[in-house]
Scaffold this active site. Structure first.
Site, PDB file in Angstrom:
ATOM      1  CB  SER A 141      -0.878  -0.013   1.259  1.00 23.66           C
ATOM      2  OG  SER A 141      -1.497   1.225   1.479  1.00 23.66           O
ATOM      3  CE1 TYR A 154      -3.680  -2.286   5.195  1.00 25.51           C
ATOM      4  CE2 TYR A 154      -3.090  -0.061   4.502  1.00 25.51           C
ATOM      5  CZ  TYR A 154      -3.469  -1.353   4.195  1.00 25.51           C
ATOM      6  OH  TYR A 154      -3.642  -1.717   2.882  1.00 25.51           O
ATOM      7  CB  ALA A 156       3.396  -0.703  11.829  1.00 25.81           C
ATOM      8  CE  LYS A 158      -0.906  -3.947   3.547  1.00 23.58           C
ATOM      9  NZ  LYS A 158      -0.998  -5.260   2.876  1.00 23.58           N
TER      10      LYS A 158
END
Length: 271
Positions: A141, A154, A156, A158
């Site tokens: 992402s 989220y 962290a 990715k």
């Protein structure tokens, strides 16, 4: 016919981008391994794929946060097909809450699914991918390049996924393995509906206008094309590309812009 008879494992394939990936690869005549927790959904997708495209489909109920499930997924694939050409680590969970209000179990859950799920599946698949000189894919992402407020867990997870895959790419640089990090922008899928809030419960209705986002089918087509061209990275939206570019040059300014953008979400926890 590049993907004809190639064996493709897709985690998180019961909905969203994973489901769309199953359809685009089936259309390309690949042999598909569907992996997710909901076996009933997978069975329905498998039946439809067989009817539409007359391809071989294997369904393996898998919780990627459990190492033994990931090992079983790879073993079942080898048992049935004898090889692995592509592993797409797509299974993922999102979240929305301020870190100071967040139950730490939420971050633990995101790391277990998003990061460890990728690590577990990749660990057991990599000997077979090296043998086939295949593709190891991680669905990341823009949050893996730029920390997004109210998305601490989220972002962290990715960032961790991208660091892990970059290491694998370099370690296997001379062994023929293709490693792709694919970064969709906000995508029309159910990931925000199932996103976790501060107490770990599901968010429910998405705070964003899904109709203004890229469709999961378009994301899947771009990923397939990137695998075909053996690209190392793909960022799929103009906003995403601009975010990554300006974050390198004007990071302090991007702090403010990121805050303003995310604060405009309906019911944003940002003030």
């Amino acid at each position: 016919m590049y993907f004809k008879d190639q064996v493709v494992i897709i985690t998180g394939s019961s909905s969203g981008i994973g489901k769309s990936l199953a359809y685009v690869f089936a259309e390309a005549k690949a042999q598909i391994v569907l992996a997710a927790r909901n076996k009933e959904k997978l069975d329905n997708i498998a039946e439809d794929l067989k009817k539409q495209f007359q391809v071989n489909i294997l369904v393996v109920a898998t919780d990627v946060s459990i190492e033994a499930d990931c090992q079983n997924l790879i073993e079942q694939t080898i048992k049935v097909f004898g090889k692995i050409d592509i592993l797409i680590n797509n299974a993922g969970v999102s979240m929305r809450a301020l870190f100071e209000e967040l139950d730490l179990s939420v971050i633990r859950r995101l790391m277990d699914v998003n990061f460890w799920g990728t690590v577990y599946c990749s660990k057991y698949a990599i000997p077979h991918l090296l043998e086939s000189k295949g593709s190891l894919v991680g669905i990341s992402s823009i949050a893996g390049y730029r920390g997004l407020p109210a998305r601490s867990g989220y972002s962290a997870s990715k960032f961790a996924v991208q660091g892990f895959l970059e290491v694998v790419r370099v370690e296997t640089l001379k062994r023929g393995l293709h490693v792709l990090i694919a970064c969709p922008g906000f995508t029309h899928s159910n990931i925000r509906n199932t996103a976790l809030i501060k107490d770990g419960s599901a968010q429910g209705e998405s705070p964003r206008d899904e109709n203004k986002m890229m469709s999961s089918d378009e994301v899947a087509r771009r990923i397939l094309k990137a695998i075909r061209k053996r690209k190392r990275m793909i960022i799929m939206t103009c906003l995403g590309k601009a975010t990554v570019f300006f974050n390198k040059i004007f990071p302090k300014w991007m702090d403010k812009m990121t805050y303003r953008t995310m604060a405009k979400e309906p019911n944003s926890p940002l003030k």
